[in-house]
Design a protein around this motif. Structure first.
Motif, PDB file in Angstrom:
ATOM      1  N   LYS A 161     -10.409   6.025  20.371  1.00 39.58           N
ATOM      2  CA  LYS A 161      -8.961   6.019  20.587  1.00 39.58           C
ATOM      3  C   LYS A 161      -8.610   6.135  22.071  1.00 39.58           C
ATOM      4  O   LYS A 161      -7.666   5.515  22.547  1.00 39.58           O
ATOM      5  N   PHE A 162      -9.405   6.910  22.815  1.00 36.76           N
ATOM      6  CA  PHE A 162      -9.110   7.152  24.229  1.00 36.76           C
ATOM      7  C   PHE A 162     -10.148   6.539  25.171  1.00 36.76           C
ATOM      8  O   PHE A 162     -10.191   6.863  26.346  1.00 36.76           O
TER       9      PHE A 162
ATOM     10  N   GLU B  73      -6.164  15.685  22.090  1.00 32.78           N
ATOM     11  CA  GLU B  73      -5.601  14.368  22.391  1.00 32.78           C
ATOM     12  C   GLU B  73      -4.908  14.367  23.750  1.00 32.78           C
ATOM     13  O   GLU B  73      -5.021  13.400  24.504  1.00 32.78           O
ATOM     14  N   ARG B  74      -4.237  15.456  24.084  1.00 34.07           N
ATOM     15  CA  ARG B  74      -3.586  15.553  25.393  1.00 34.07           C
ATOM     16  C   ARG B  74      -4.637  15.511  26.509  1.00 34.07           C
ATOM     17  O   ARG B  74      -4.506  14.775  27.490  1.00 34.07           O
ATOM     18  N   GLU B  75      -5.703  16.293  26.354  1.00 34.84           N
ATOM     19  CA  GLU B  75      -6.749  16.350  27.374  1.00 34.84           C
ATOM     20  C   GLU B  75      -7.549  15.051  27.421  1.00 34.84           C
ATOM     21  O   GLU B  75      -7.949  14.618  28.507  1.00 34.84           O
TER      22      GLU B  75
ATOM     23  N   LYS C 112      -6.386  12.097  26.763  1.00 31.10           N
ATOM     24  CA  LYS C 112      -5.513  11.124  27.425  1.00 31.10           C
ATOM     25  C   LYS C 112      -5.592  11.304  28.947  1.00 31.10           C
ATOM     26  O   LYS C 112      -5.704  10.326  29.683  1.00 31.10           O
ATOM     27  N   LYS C 113      -5.560  12.546  29.399  1.00 31.25           N
ATOM     28  CA  LYS C 113      -5.687  12.827  30.837  1.00 31.25           C
ATOM     29  C   LYS C 113      -7.018  12.318  31.367  1.00 31.25           C
ATOM     30  O   LYS C 113      -7.081  11.684  32.415  1.00 31.25           O
TER      31      LYS C 113
ATOM     32  N   GLY D 195      -9.001  10.047  30.087  1.00 33.50           N
ATOM     33  CA  GLY D 195      -9.030   8.589  30.040  1.00 33.50           C
ATOM     34  C   GLY D 195      -8.277   7.948  31.193  1.00 33.50           C
ATOM     35  O   GLY D 195      -8.691   6.934  31.730  1.00 33.50           O
ATOM     36  N   GLN D 196      -7.170   8.552  31.591  1.00 36.79           N
ATOM     37  CA  GLN D 196      -6.382   8.029  32.714  1.00 36.79           C
ATOM     38  C   GLN D 196      -7.107   8.218  34.039  1.00 36.79           C
ATOM     39  O   GLN D 196      -6.978   7.412  34.936  1.00 36.79           O
TER      40      GLN D 196
ATOM     41  N   ASP E 240      -9.580   5.307  34.793  1.00 34.00           N
ATOM     42  CA  ASP E 240      -9.066   3.951  35.090  1.00 34.00           C
ATOM     43  C   ASP E 240      -9.076   3.640  36.567  1.00 34.00           C
ATOM     44  O   ASP E 240      -9.141   4.351  37.438  1.00 34.00           O
TER      45      ASP E 240
END
Length: 64
Positions: free
Chosen positions: A30-31, A53-55, A57-58, A60-61, A64
């Motif tokens: 998912k991430f 999920e919050r962590e 997402k961080k 994963g960003q 990038d």
């Protein structure tokens, strides 16, 4: 003991089991994270799905 996927109640929907490959794999895909990265997040932040999920997402960003 393995999860019984036929039991579909909502008792642990807000938790991620680090012992269950399919749960860790889902969060990883998912991430766009690796399995070890997800396991590290679980070790660091616990198994609360919202927090993970919050962590994730961080993290994963940052990649990038």
């Amino acid at each position: 003991m393995a999860d019984d996927r036929s039991k579909t109640d909502f008792r642990d929907r807000d938790r991620v089991s680090g012992d269950e490959e399919y749960e860790v794999g889902y969060l990883a895909s998912k991430f766009q994270l690796t399995i070890p990265e997800v396991r590290e997040l679980i070790a660091k932040h616990g198994n609360d799905r919202e927090t993970l999920e919050r962590e994730a997402k961080k993290l994963g960003q940052q990649q990038d």
